[in-house]
Design a protein around this motif. Structure first.
Motif, PDB file in Angstrom:
ATOM      1  N   TYR A 193       0.788  -1.230  -0.017  1.00 29.03           N
ATOM      2  CA  TYR A 193       0.014   0.014  -0.050  1.00 29.03           C
ATOM      3  C   TYR A 193       1.015   1.459   0.055  1.00 29.03           C
ATOM      4  N   ALA A 194       1.847   1.189   1.031  1.00 25.24           N
ATOM      5  CA  ALA A 194       2.864   2.415   0.969  1.00 25.24           C
ATOM      6  C   ALA A 194       3.336   2.818  -0.414  1.00 25.24           C
ATOM      7  N   GLU A 195       3.754   1.866  -0.926  1.00 25.37           N
ATOM      8  CA  GLU A 195       4.503   1.928  -2.264  1.00 25.37           C
ATOM      9  C   GLU A 195       3.631   2.321  -3.457  1.00 25.37           C
ATOM     10  N   ALA A 196       2.454   1.881  -3.500  1.00 26.83           N
ATOM     11  CA  ALA A 196       1.431   2.218  -4.347  1.00 26.83           C
ATOM     12  C   ALA A 196       1.123   3.630  -4.188  1.00 26.83           C
ATOM     13  N   LYS A 197       0.747   4.127  -2.819  1.00 24.36           N
ATOM     14  CA  LYS A 197       0.327   5.229  -2.735  1.00 24.36           C
ATOM     15  C   LYS A 197       1.420   6.430  -3.051  1.00 24.36           C
ATOM     16  N   THR A 198       2.578   6.199  -2.514  1.00 18.84           N
ATOM     17  CA  THR A 198       3.648   7.175  -2.736  1.00 18.84           C
ATOM     18  C   THR A 198       3.934   7.393  -4.247  1.00 18.84           C
ATOM     19  N   SER A 199       3.921   6.267  -5.041  1.00 22.80           N
ATOM     20  CA  SER A 199       4.242   6.258  -6.508  1.00 22.80           C
ATOM     21  C   SER A 199       2.915   6.614  -7.243  1.00 22.80           C
ATOM     22  N   LYS A 200       2.041   6.677  -6.662  1.00 20.82           N
ATOM     23  CA  LYS A 200       0.756   7.042  -7.498  1.00 20.82           C
ATOM     24  C   LYS A 200       0.434   5.810  -8.398  1.00 20.82           C
ATOM     25  N   LEU A 201       0.448   4.683  -8.117  1.00 19.57           N
ATOM     26  CA  LEU A 201       0.251   3.763  -8.998  1.00 19.57           C
ATOM     27  C   LEU A 201      -1.002   3.656  -9.431  1.00 19.57           C
ATOM     28  N   GLN A 202      -1.489   3.532 -10.862  1.00 19.12           N
ATOM     29  CA  GLN A 202      -2.611   3.279 -11.570  1.00 19.12           C
ATOM     30  C   GLN A 202      -2.796   1.926 -11.894  1.00 19.12           C
ATOM     31  N   GLY A 203      -3.876   1.123 -11.574  1.00 20.28           N
ATOM     32  CA  GLY A 203      -4.070  -0.276 -12.093  1.00 20.28           C
ATOM     33  C   GLY A 203      -4.289  -0.132 -13.504  1.00 20.28           C
ATOM     34  N   THR A 204      -4.901   0.475 -14.388  1.00 21.79           N
ATOM     35  CA  THR A 204      -4.726   0.402 -15.711  1.00 21.79           C
ATOM     36  C   THR A 204      -3.472   0.469 -16.356  1.00 21.79           C
ATOM     37  N   SER A 205      -2.681   1.390 -15.976  1.00 19.29           N
ATOM     38  CA  SER A 205      -1.329   1.343 -16.454  1.00 19.29           C
ATOM     39  C   SER A 205      -0.840   0.102 -16.314  1.00 19.29           C
ATOM     40  N   LEU A 206      -0.638  -0.274 -14.981  1.00 17.95           N
ATOM     41  CA  LEU A 206      -0.022  -1.472 -14.698  1.00 17.95           C
ATOM     42  C   LEU A 206      -0.521  -2.752 -15.282  1.00 17.95           C
ATOM     43  N   PHE A 207      -1.598  -2.749 -15.558  1.00 14.81           N
ATOM     44  CA  PHE A 207      -2.152  -3.909 -16.325  1.00 14.81           C
ATOM     45  C   PHE A 207      -1.698  -4.040 -17.649  1.00 14.81           C
ATOM     46  N   LEU A 208      -2.006  -2.822 -18.418  1.00 16.12           N
ATOM     47  CA  LEU A 208      -1.888  -2.637 -19.897  1.00 16.12           C
ATOM     48  C   LEU A 208      -0.415  -2.854 -20.131  1.00 16.12           C
ATOM     49  N   SER A 209       0.405  -2.428 -19.361  1.00 18.27           N
ATOM     50  CA  SER A 209       1.816  -2.663 -19.560  1.00 18.27           C
ATOM     51  C   SER A 209       2.307  -3.950 -19.030  1.00 18.27           C
ATOM     52  N   GLY A 210       1.426  -4.784 -18.648  1.00 20.94           N
ATOM     53  CA  GLY A 210       1.955  -6.334 -18.209  1.00 20.94           C
ATOM     54  C   GLY A 210       2.548  -6.400 -16.892  1.00 20.94           C
ATOM     55  N   LYS A 211       2.417  -5.262 -16.124  1.00 19.71           N
ATOM     56  CA  LYS A 211       3.222  -5.322 -14.943  1.00 19.71           C
ATOM     57  C   LYS A 211       2.338  -5.898 -13.571  1.00 19.71           C
ATOM     58  N   VAL A 240     -12.420   5.323   7.948  1.00 22.60           N
ATOM     59  CA  VAL A 240     -11.960   4.209   7.374  1.00 22.60           C
ATOM     60  C   VAL A 240     -10.555   4.161   6.669  1.00 22.60           C
ATOM     61  N   ASP A 241     -10.507   5.383   5.788  1.00 22.84           N
ATOM     62  CA  ASP A 241      -9.148   5.458   5.084  1.00 22.84           C
ATOM     63  C   ASP A 241      -8.039   5.761   6.053  1.00 22.84           C
ATOM     64  N   GLU A 242      -8.073   6.529   7.150  1.00 14.95           N
ATOM     65  CA  GLU A 242      -7.106   6.704   8.061  1.00 14.95           C
ATOM     66  C   GLU A 242      -6.643   5.462   8.790  1.00 14.95           C
ATOM     67  N   ARG A 297      -3.327   2.541   8.600  1.00 18.46           N
ATOM     68  CA  ARG A 297      -2.402   2.149   9.448  1.00 18.46           C
ATOM     69  C   ARG A 297      -2.180   0.705   9.530  1.00 18.46           C
ATOM     70  N   ALA A 298      -3.399  -0.061   9.193  1.00 16.96           N
ATOM     71  CA  ALA A 298      -3.168  -1.597   9.228  1.00 16.96           C
ATOM     72  C   ALA A 298      -2.419  -1.897   7.961  1.00 16.96           C
ATOM     73  N   LEU A 299      -2.550  -1.335   6.923  1.00 22.74           N
ATOM     74  CA  LEU A 299      -1.879  -1.816   5.533  1.00 22.74           C
ATOM     75  C   LEU A 299      -0.341  -1.499   5.859  1.00 22.74           C
ATOM     76  N   ILE A 300      -0.023  -0.526   6.236  1.00 26.13           N
ATOM     77  CA  ILE A 300       1.502  -0.152   6.637  1.00 26.13           C
ATOM     78  C   ILE A 300       1.839  -0.721   7.601  1.00 26.13           C
ATOM     79  N   GLY A 301       1.333  -1.362   8.639  1.00 26.37           N
ATOM     80  CA  GLY A 301       1.858  -2.015   9.600  1.00 26.37           C
ATOM     81  C   GLY A 301       1.885  -1.703  11.019  1.00 26.37           C
ATOM     82  N   ASP A 302       1.125  -0.148  11.189  1.00 27.93           N
ATOM     83  CA  ASP A 302       1.222   0.526  12.449  1.00 27.93           C
ATOM     84  C   ASP A 302       0.267   0.128  13.456  1.00 27.93           C
ATOM     85  N   LYS A 303      -0.895  -0.705  13.004  1.00 26.78           N
ATOM     86  CA  LYS A 303      -1.710  -1.299  13.818  1.00 26.78           C
ATOM     87  C   LYS A 303      -2.125  -2.688  13.344  1.00 26.78           C
TER      88      LYS A 303
END
Length: 455
Positions: free
Chosen positions: A265-283, A422-424, A428-434
């Motif tokens: 999650y942290a990497e995806a948010k920081t890098s602003k990853l987009q599912g469409t671009s990842l999918f269509l580039s084969g990543k 919910v987002d906040e 915290r759960a996804l980055i491991g703080d909780k």
């Protein structure tokens, strides 16, 4: 009954507070008497203003042109508003001003509920009875949610979320296209489709179209199990202690930190990853998106690729989950302004638009909710010419035209604040703080405190 205290009247900010909403001119088509001024029975040309958020070039202009050519006595002008807070404020202000809006499209149920509460929306039941318009036959049993036992809208489209899958990767892993699956089965697929390490790693999964949004995808998921209004027990209590919420976070943590089949999650948010671009580039081999994503798959200029995309339904929480989640369902709720003096003519256009009339919008991914639509034609219009080069057509039809039970929420109290909570806490759960248990416990406590003190 609707809670009118929820509505924050735009009339205050626009100086229109003195206008009586209860005097907006509700008409009863069955009441007889003289036709309304400027109505469909007038010999003069009736001019209607139809407001929607879809750009003209994506179909609405052609739809209106088609109507105007066939109906010289009722001429329609399409007025576009942007579907954001400013655009919705502009629409609602215009609804109070005579002659500015006759029909309009709502793109969120909470917005529609507020407008019904403020008497801005005309009930359609009288028109439906008068014309013997069979809603069930045309749209099914669950297409319309009634408020105060009245029908206020008819949906123009079905918006389906689905999982896009790179069929080449499926074939490589010798996996069939799923026709129904749970999150446990989805994780098994993601593990088998993940390959490599480092910058060249191919991820098995990416949940989310743009950068990760915890509430949005949790909402879509838990509703497969819990149905409508999943976040509420009642007006004063949230439902966040239901095991479904923790189960969703557990699934994401398992995929990201344990199985390592989805970008953290942290990497995806920081890098602003987009599912469409990842999918269509084969990543990534699988990406959860919706019908609108078809446009990107067809756009081989900006997203060059030569693999075939297959489609699977979104995963259920358990094998017995009976709903399709919050990302799928009836949408484009077409309504008549209660303040219009041309309601009869507006009804004639609305009835046409939600059946045969919105065909020009199909190619941009707006699949009609009308049950009598030609499904082969819809598939051809959505997928474009020579669809077999880019799409597994049969799996597309299976997902988009599935006979399923969609979810329509009717409760939205403090929804924006609950989403933020919910987002906040979910982050915290996804980055491991909780832990996930601590996160949902905090969600529950904060949401309940909010609801308890809110009027």
């Amino acid at each position: 009954m609707l809670n009118k205290k929820r509505w924050v009247g735009l009339a205050v900010s626009t100086g229109l507070v003195a206008m009586s909403l209860s005097g907006c001119g509700f008409s009863d088509p069955d009441a007889g008497g003289k036709p309304e001024a400027g109505g469909a029975s007038s010999k003069k040309t009736v001019k209607l203003k139809f407001w929607g958020a879809v750009p003209e070039e994506s179909g609405p202009k052609q739809a209106v042109d088609n109507w105007n050519k066939a109906h010289p006595d009722i001429q329609v002008e399409y007025v576009r508003f942007v579907n954001d807070e400013a655009g919705n404020t502009k629409l609602e202000t215009s609804l109070l001003a005579g002659g500015e809006v006759d029909l309009f499209v709502n793109y969120r149920m909470d917005k529609l509920v507020k407008r019904i509460s403020a008497n801005m929306v005309e009930p359609l039941d009288g028109y439906i009875v008068k014309d013997q318009f069979d809603v069930k036959d045309n749209f099914g049993d669950t297409a319309i949610t009634k408020f105060n036992d009245k029908t206020y809208y008819i949906p123009a489209i079905i918006l389906n979320d689905f999982v896009s899958i790179n069929k080449s990767y499926l074939d490589e892993a010798k996996l069939p296209i799923p026709t129904e699956w749970t999150w446990d089965q989805y994780k098994e697929y993601a593990a088998k489709l993940t390959k490599g390490d480092g910058s060249s790693k191919r991820w098995g999964s990416f949940v989310g179209n743009l950068e990760p949004k915890i509430y949005e995808w949790m909402d879509k998921t838990v509703k497969t199990e819990l149905g409508p209004n999943a976040f509420y027990k009642d007006e004063k209590t949230s439902n966040l202690d239901n095991p479904a919420f923790k189960s969703y976070l557990d699934t994401m943590v398992d995929m990201e930190r344990n199985l390592k089949v989805q970008p953290p999650y942290a990497e995806a948010k920081t890098s602003k990853l987009q599912g469409t671009s990842l999918f269509l580039s084969g990543k990534t081999a699988m990406a959860w998106n919706g019908t609108a994503g078809i446009r990107s798959i067809k756009n081989t200029k900006d997203f060059p690729h030569d693999f075939v995309t297959a489609f699977a339904p979104t995963p259920k929480m358990t094998p017995t989950s009976k709903h399709i989640g919050g990302g799928s369902g009836y949408l484009d709720y077409v309504t008549i302004n209660a303040n219009s003096d041309k309601k009869d003519a507006a009804w004639q256009f609305l009835k046409w638009y939600v059946t045969e009339g919105n065909e020009p919008l199909i190619s941009s991914g707006r699949v009609p909710a009308w049950k009598k639509v030609d499904k082969n034609k819809v598939a051809s219009l959505v997928l474009g010419e020579n669809p077999e080069k880019l799409f597994d057509v049969e799996s597309f039809k299976r997902v988009v035209f599935a006979d399923v039970q969609y979810v329509n929420d009717t409760q939205f109290k403090n929804l924006a604040e609950i989403q933020k909570i919910v987002d906040e806490e979910g982050e915290r759960a996804l980055i491991g703080d909780k832990t996930t248990a601590e996160a949902v416990s905090s969600m529950k406590k904060r949401a309940d405190e909010l609801l308890a003190k809110s009027k």
